[in-house]
Design a protein around this motif. Structure first.
Motif, mmCIF file in Angstrom:
data_model
loop_
_atom_site.group_PDB
_atom_site.id
_atom_site.type_symbol
_atom_site.label_atom_id
_atom_site.label_comp_id
_atom_site.label_asym_id
_atom_site.label_seq_id
_atom_site.Cartn_x
_atom_site.Cartn_y
_atom_site.Cartn_z
ATOM 1 N N ALA A 32 14.534 -2.264 9.026
ATOM 2 C CA ALA A 32 14.107 -0.958 9.534
ATOM 3 C C ALA A 32 12.627 -0.986 9.913
ATOM 4 C CB ALA A 32 14.361 0.118 8.474
ATOM 5 N N VAL A 33 11.846 -1.590 9.049
ATOM 6 C CA VAL A 33 10.418 -1.680 9.332
ATOM 7 C C VAL A 33 10.178 -2.583 10.533
ATOM 8 C CG1 VAL A 33 8.170 -2.243 8.377
ATOM 9 C CG2 VAL A 33 9.942 -1.324 6.892
ATOM 10 N N VAL A 36 10.769 -0.605 13.727
ATOM 11 C CA VAL A 36 9.760 0.393 14.046
ATOM 12 C C VAL A 36 8.440 -0.249 14.461
ATOM 13 C CG1 VAL A 36 8.548 2.396 13.199
ATOM 14 C CG2 VAL A 36 10.836 1.928 12.395
ATOM 15 N N ASP A 72 3.807 -8.972 5.915
ATOM 16 C CA ASP A 72 4.218 -8.293 4.695
ATOM 17 C C ASP A 72 4.204 -9.321 3.570
ATOM 18 O OD1 ASP A 72 5.484 -6.981 2.607
ATOM 19 O OD2 ASP A 72 6.655 -5.761 3.971
ATOM 20 N N LEU A 99 0.141 -6.317 5.121
ATOM 21 C CA LEU A 99 0.717 -5.063 4.657
ATOM 22 C C LEU A 99 1.016 -5.218 3.187
ATOM 23 C CD1 LEU A 99 3.417 -4.368 7.398
ATOM 24 C CD2 LEU A 99 1.062 -3.560 7.294
ATOM 25 N N LYS A 122 0.677 0.571 2.210
ATOM 26 C CA LYS A 122 1.640 1.543 2.687
ATOM 27 C C LYS A 122 1.811 2.659 1.673
ATOM 28 C CE LYS A 122 5.674 -1.071 1.136
ATOM 29 N NZ LYS A 122 6.931 -1.703 1.542
ATOM 30 N N PRO A 123 2.124 3.848 2.135
ATOM 31 C CA PRO A 123 2.403 4.128 3.543
ATOM 32 C C PRO A 123 1.120 4.184 4.360
ATOM 33 C CG PRO A 123 2.488 6.142 2.275
ATOM 34 C CD PRO A 123 2.249 5.047 1.299
ATOM 35 N N PHE A 124 1.222 3.784 5.584
ATOM 36 C CA PHE A 124 0.046 3.771 6.434
ATOM 37 C C PHE A 124 0.368 4.524 7.711
ATOM 38 C CE2 PHE A 124 2.593 0.026 7.007
ATOM 39 C CZ PHE A 124 2.900 0.108 8.343
ATOM 40 N N SER A 125 -0.664 4.880 8.424
ATOM 41 C CA SER A 125 -0.437 5.570 9.680
ATOM 42 C C SER A 125 -0.415 4.556 10.820
ATOM 43 C CB SER A 125 -1.546 6.580 9.916
ATOM 44 O OG SER A 125 -2.717 5.910 10.301
ATOM 45 N N PRO A 126 0.366 4.837 11.833
ATOM 46 C CA PRO A 126 0.425 3.953 12.997
ATOM 47 C C PRO A 126 -0.956 3.733 13.591
ATOM 48 C CG PRO A 126 2.111 5.639 13.127
ATOM 49 C CD PRO A 126 1.275 5.962 11.952
ATOM 50 N N ARG A 127 -1.716 4.835 13.637
ATOM 51 C CA ARG A 127 -3.029 4.717 14.254
ATOM 52 C C ARG A 127 -3.903 3.740 13.469
ATOM 53 N NH1 ARG A 127 -5.189 7.751 17.840
ATOM 54 N NH2 ARG A 127 -3.928 9.597 17.498
ATOM 55 N N TYR A 203 -11.220 3.312 7.051
ATOM 56 C CA TYR A 203 -10.276 4.406 6.990
ATOM 57 C C TYR A 203 -10.133 5.012 5.609
ATOM 58 C CZ TYR A 203 -7.487 6.153 10.762
ATOM 59 O OH TYR A 203 -7.036 6.880 11.822
ATOM 60 N N LYS B 108 7.042 3.779 4.688
ATOM 61 C CA LYS B 108 6.325 3.832 5.944
ATOM 62 C C LYS B 108 7.277 3.982 7.127
ATOM 63 C CE LYS B 108 6.229 -1.142 5.518
ATOM 64 N NZ LYS B 108 5.410 -2.304 5.193
ATOM 65 N N VAL B 109 8.496 3.589 6.922
ATOM 66 C CA VAL B 109 9.464 3.671 8.015
ATOM 67 C C VAL B 109 9.604 5.105 8.517
ATOM 68 C CG1 VAL B 109 11.842 3.306 8.701
ATOM 69 C CG2 VAL B 109 10.760 1.751 7.100
ATOM 70 N N LEU B 111 7.620 7.577 8.316
ATOM 71 C CA LEU B 111 6.426 8.023 9.006
ATOM 72 C C LEU B 111 6.386 7.508 10.437
ATOM 73 C CD1 LEU B 111 3.687 9.381 8.919
ATOM 74 C CD2 LEU B 111 2.740 7.239 8.089
ATOM 75 N N LEU B 112 6.675 6.243 10.580
ATOM 76 C CA LEU B 112 6.632 5.653 11.910
ATOM 77 C C LEU B 112 7.713 6.222 12.810
ATOM 78 C CD1 LEU B 112 5.863 1.990 10.961
ATOM 79 C CD2 LEU B 112 4.437 3.512 12.283
ATOM 80 N N ASP B 117 0.908 10.308 14.119
ATOM 81 C CA ASP B 117 -0.194 9.423 14.438
ATOM 82 C C ASP B 117 -1.016 9.088 13.212
ATOM 83 O OD1 ASP B 117 -0.269 9.450 17.562
ATOM 84 O OD2 ASP B 117 0.180 11.467 16.867
#
Lengths: 245, 245
Positions: A32-33, A36, A72, A99, A122-127, A203, B108-109, B111-112, B117
DNA sequence: CGGCAGTTTGACAAATTCTTTACATTTGAA
DNA sequence: TTCAAATGTAAAGAATTTGTCAAACTGCCG
């Protein structure tokens, strides 16, 4: 607020940075990861290679080295840390963004020993992930170009992380050096305090903007001929700072 | 660092970033959090629209797209994730910052997949949230527009935020520069004072419209050949101003 | 545990910018 | 032409932003 009106466009892009050119190797076992992440980076214009275990990732890396690796740590067959070591042994400058699931301190230490360039918990933001990958790419792309910058009687060696003034070494702290580096890399451009905080401090930390001022102060004291009337580290009132060579 | 519940004691800003301009849509059902967030962002000069459930938020978004959305995942009527997807489908570039308790998004999945963002876990510090919203705005703002404009013996470099007249640098204040930028970007179009106040000054604490006149005055004095009979910064009596190249 | 170097914050003064205000001048309509 | 409204202009006053310093804080090392 015309400029903010949401454009109904087809291209899905998290920001408008220039299209990158580079192949990314993603090493991740969760399908799944995988999916994405692949979608995320492909939509940003990167070529993506996904590998599900450490062994195949190593082979892929050897067959066709990517510009950056997203790794990962938890992997079957060949652990993430072992892969990291092997890659770093063969390609020391290849940036690796790790990750990790935990914020464990021992993990961070481990990562540094492994040679990872950056890590994202994680969890992290895409940005955030995008920003770090971009930063990693910029690093390697720029390093052969500008390793030395000089002005006045100052010379900066980015590779050695050393600054000299009139031939004598000036000691800068880590944060000061990062700030200096960012400013020099963006010479002539006005940099807002919040932009500096984001790109230099990172960040996870959000100190007040006065912290930035203090670091500028330090840089001026150490690098300007007359710190009271700075020539290179200029203030742009109401906007931020600007480095001029 | 002060946590979310930390009182925002004075009306003064948390830091000194340039005054922002942009509308924010906050989607949050807890009235207490609503109130705090509203106050936080309004004190920073943003226009804030608060919606308590997903359905009304979607309608608000469609009726009047904001510059950024702050979204609590746990929502009545229409779940946060569904709202997120719908918004992203209609406005892919509109940045969404997700608020959530750590238990809500363990992976994280999710979220993505949502297309968010950025991501902030509760409890969060006001400063952190501000920084992320600013970063989101900065990225969308980064305009692929022209960086250089010139007329007469004037040349404007938007990247450097520098204006030259006959080769010599003319110093403009932050507000003057923003005004100039807006006018130039909307060249040949009549801009009302109200529109200028909205887009250059931002939502909160409108100064009087005479403030606009004064800034036009300054621009004329600094950039017109004959400030008394302006050619480029024209007055359209009863309507506003118009920049002609 | 205590000391140390680096970092962050807060306070205050100084510098700069923004806003208001008052008055002069111009404009457009009756 | 006349008048009210809109705009030009400059300068005083208000407000914000920045420079600077010292104290508080942090993580690390012995």
């Amino acid at each position: 607020m015309g400029q903010f009106a949401a454009p109904i466009s087809t291209a899905r892009s998290l920001d408008s940075a220039p299209r990158p050119a580079g192949r990314i190797l993603i090493v991740e076992d969760d399908p799944a990861v995988q999916k994405v992440l692949k979608r995320l980076f492909e939509s940003e214009g990167y070529a993506v290679d996904v590998q599900g275990n450490g062994q195949s990732a190593l082979e892929s890396f050897q067959a066709n080295p990517p510009a950056v690796i997203i790794l990962d740590l938890r992997l079957p067959r060949l652990s993430g840390s072992d892969l990291c070591k092997q890659v770093k042994a063969q390609a020391p400058t290849l940036p690796i963004v790790v990750l990790s699931a935990t914020t464990d301190v021992s993990d961070k230490v481990l990562l540094l020993e492994l040679g990872a360039d950056d890590y994202v918990t994680k969890p992290f933001s895409p940005r955030e992930l995008l920003a770090r990958v971009r930063a990693a790419l910029r690093h390697t792309q720029r390093s052969p170009n500008v390793n030395l910058v000089s002005f006045d009687d100052i010379s900066i060696d980015f590779r050695k992380m050393e600054v000299q003034r009139d031939g004598k070494v000036v000691t800068l702290t880590a944060q000061e050096f990062k700030t200096l580096k960012f400013l020099v890399e963006n010479a002539d451009r006005v940099i807002g305090r919040d932009e500096l905080l984001n790109d230099v401090w990172g960040y996870q930390n959000y100190p007040s903007t006065r912290t930035v001022d203090n670091h500028i102060l330090k840089l001026r004291q150490k690098l300007e001929r007359d710190p009271a009337s700075p020539v290179h580290f200029r203030t742009v009132h109401g906007m931020g700072y600007k480095f001029v060579r």
